[in-house]
Write a protein that holds these residues in place. Structure first.
Motif, PDB file in Angstrom:
ATOM      1  N   GLU A   3       9.402   5.354   4.189  1.00 31.46           N
ATOM      2  CA  GLU A   3      10.243   6.515   3.867  1.00 31.46           C
ATOM      3  C   GLU A   3      10.351   7.473   5.049  1.00 31.46           C
ATOM      4  O   GLU A   3      11.435   7.942   5.385  1.00 31.46           O
ATOM      5  CB  GLU A   3       9.669   7.266   2.665  1.00 31.46           C
ATOM      6  CG  GLU A   3       9.902   6.589   1.340  1.00 31.46           C
ATOM      7  CD  GLU A   3       9.327   7.400   0.196  1.00 31.46           C
ATOM      8  OE1 GLU A   3       9.370   8.648   0.254  1.00 31.46           O
ATOM      9  OE2 GLU A   3       8.835   6.780  -0.759  1.00 31.46           O
TER      10      GLU A   3
ATOM     11  N   GLU B 183      -3.580  -2.019   6.393  1.00 27.60           N
ATOM     12  CA  GLU B 183      -2.563  -1.630   5.413  1.00 27.60           C
ATOM     13  C   GLU B 183      -1.406  -2.620   5.328  1.00 27.60           C
ATOM     14  O   GLU B 183      -0.955  -2.947   4.251  1.00 27.60           O
ATOM     15  CB  GLU B 183      -2.007  -0.237   5.743  1.00 27.60           C
ATOM     16  CG  GLU B 183      -3.036   0.871   5.699  1.00 27.60           C
ATOM     17  CD  GLU B 183      -3.565   1.151   4.295  1.00 27.60           C
ATOM     18  OE1 GLU B 183      -2.912   0.790   3.305  1.00 27.60           O
ATOM     19  OE2 GLU B 183      -4.649   1.748   4.200  1.00 27.60           O
TER      20      GLU B 183
ATOM     21  N   SER C 131       0.806  -1.209   0.000  1.00 25.86           N
ATOM     22  CA  SER C 131       0.000   0.000   0.000  1.00 25.86           C
ATOM     23  C   SER C 131       0.844   1.266   0.000  1.00 25.86           C
ATOM     24  O   SER C 131       1.997   1.278   0.432  1.00 25.86           O
ATOM     25  CB  SER C 131      -0.929   0.007   1.227  1.00 25.86           C
ATOM     26  OG  SER C 131      -0.240   0.424   2.379  1.00 25.86           O
ATOM     27  N   ASP C 132       0.256   2.347  -0.492  1.00 28.04           N
ATOM     28  CA  ASP C 132       0.930   3.651  -0.475  1.00 28.04           C
ATOM     29  C   ASP C 132       1.213   4.090   0.950  1.00 28.04           C
ATOM     30  O   ASP C 132       2.232   4.730   1.211  1.00 28.04           O
ATOM     31  CB  ASP C 132       0.077   4.702  -1.178  1.00 28.04           C
ATOM     32  CG  ASP C 132       0.073   4.533  -2.689  1.00 28.04           C
ATOM     33  OD1 ASP C 132       0.976   3.850  -3.212  1.00 28.04           O
ATOM     34  OD2 ASP C 132      -0.838   5.084  -3.340  1.00 28.04           O
TER      35      ASP C 132
ATOM     36  N   ASN D  27       4.380   2.347   2.048  1.00 23.21           N
ATOM     37  CA  ASN D  27       5.544   2.914   1.350  1.00 23.21           C
ATOM     38  C   ASN D  27       5.927   4.273   1.929  1.00 23.21           C
ATOM     39  O   ASN D  27       7.103   4.539   2.181  1.00 23.21           O
ATOM     40  CB  ASN D  27       5.270   3.043  -0.146  1.00 23.21           C
ATOM     41  CG  ASN D  27       5.217   1.695  -0.837  1.00 23.21           C
ATOM     42  OD1 ASN D  27       5.820   0.733  -0.383  1.00 23.21           O
ATOM     43  ND2 ASN D  27       4.480   1.622  -1.922  1.00 23.21           N
ATOM     44  N   LYS D  28       4.947   5.146   2.137  1.00 28.20           N
ATOM     45  CA  LYS D  28       5.220   6.472   2.697  1.00 28.20           C
ATOM     46  C   LYS D  28       5.725   6.369   4.134  1.00 28.20           C
ATOM     47  O   LYS D  28       6.606   7.128   4.542  1.00 28.20           O
ATOM     48  CB  LYS D  28       3.961   7.336   2.637  1.00 28.20           C
ATOM     49  CG  LYS D  28       3.605   7.758   1.234  1.00 28.20           C
ATOM     50  CD  LYS D  28       2.316   8.561   1.212  1.00 28.20           C
ATOM     51  CE  LYS D  28       1.911   8.861  -0.214  1.00 28.20           C
ATOM     52  NZ  LYS D  28       0.614   9.531  -0.277  1.00 28.20           N
TER      53      LYS D  28
END
Length: 95
Positions: A10, A31, A2-3, A6-7
């Motif tokens: 980071e 998620e 999922s985004d 990923n975010k």
């Protein structure tokens, strides 16, 4: 993946200032999971000394600094399973 995951990977990697000698798994409900250990930050669902679970909104607020992890825990927005000392070490690294 999922985004959100990923975010979050980071953002966490950017906050890690040096090594972390424990292992923590963040579970973001609906998620996926993120691992933080001596190898860094990555998406994953491995065994860890401590598992922290929160919804997306709570996790994002903690990462942005809008919500203190201790406050989130005390109000029931963040659950911690496992070694509380490891959770506290990670909290101090991220602060």
């Amino acid at each position: 993946m999922s985004d959100v995951i990923n975010k979050a990977v980071e953002a966490l990697a950017g906050k890690m200032d040096g090594g972390f000698d424990g292992s923590v798994k963040f579970v973001i409900e609906g998620e996926g999971a993120i691992m933080v250990d001596g190898d860094g930050v990555r998406a994953g669902d491995d065994e860890a000394e401590c598992t922290m679970t929160a919804d997306t909104e709570t996790f994002e607020a903690i990462l942005s600094g809008d919500l203190n992890p201790t406050s989130a825990f005390m109000t029931g927005k963040l659950s911690v399973d496992g070694d509380m000392g490891t959770a506290m070490k990670l909290g101090s690294v991220l602060s």
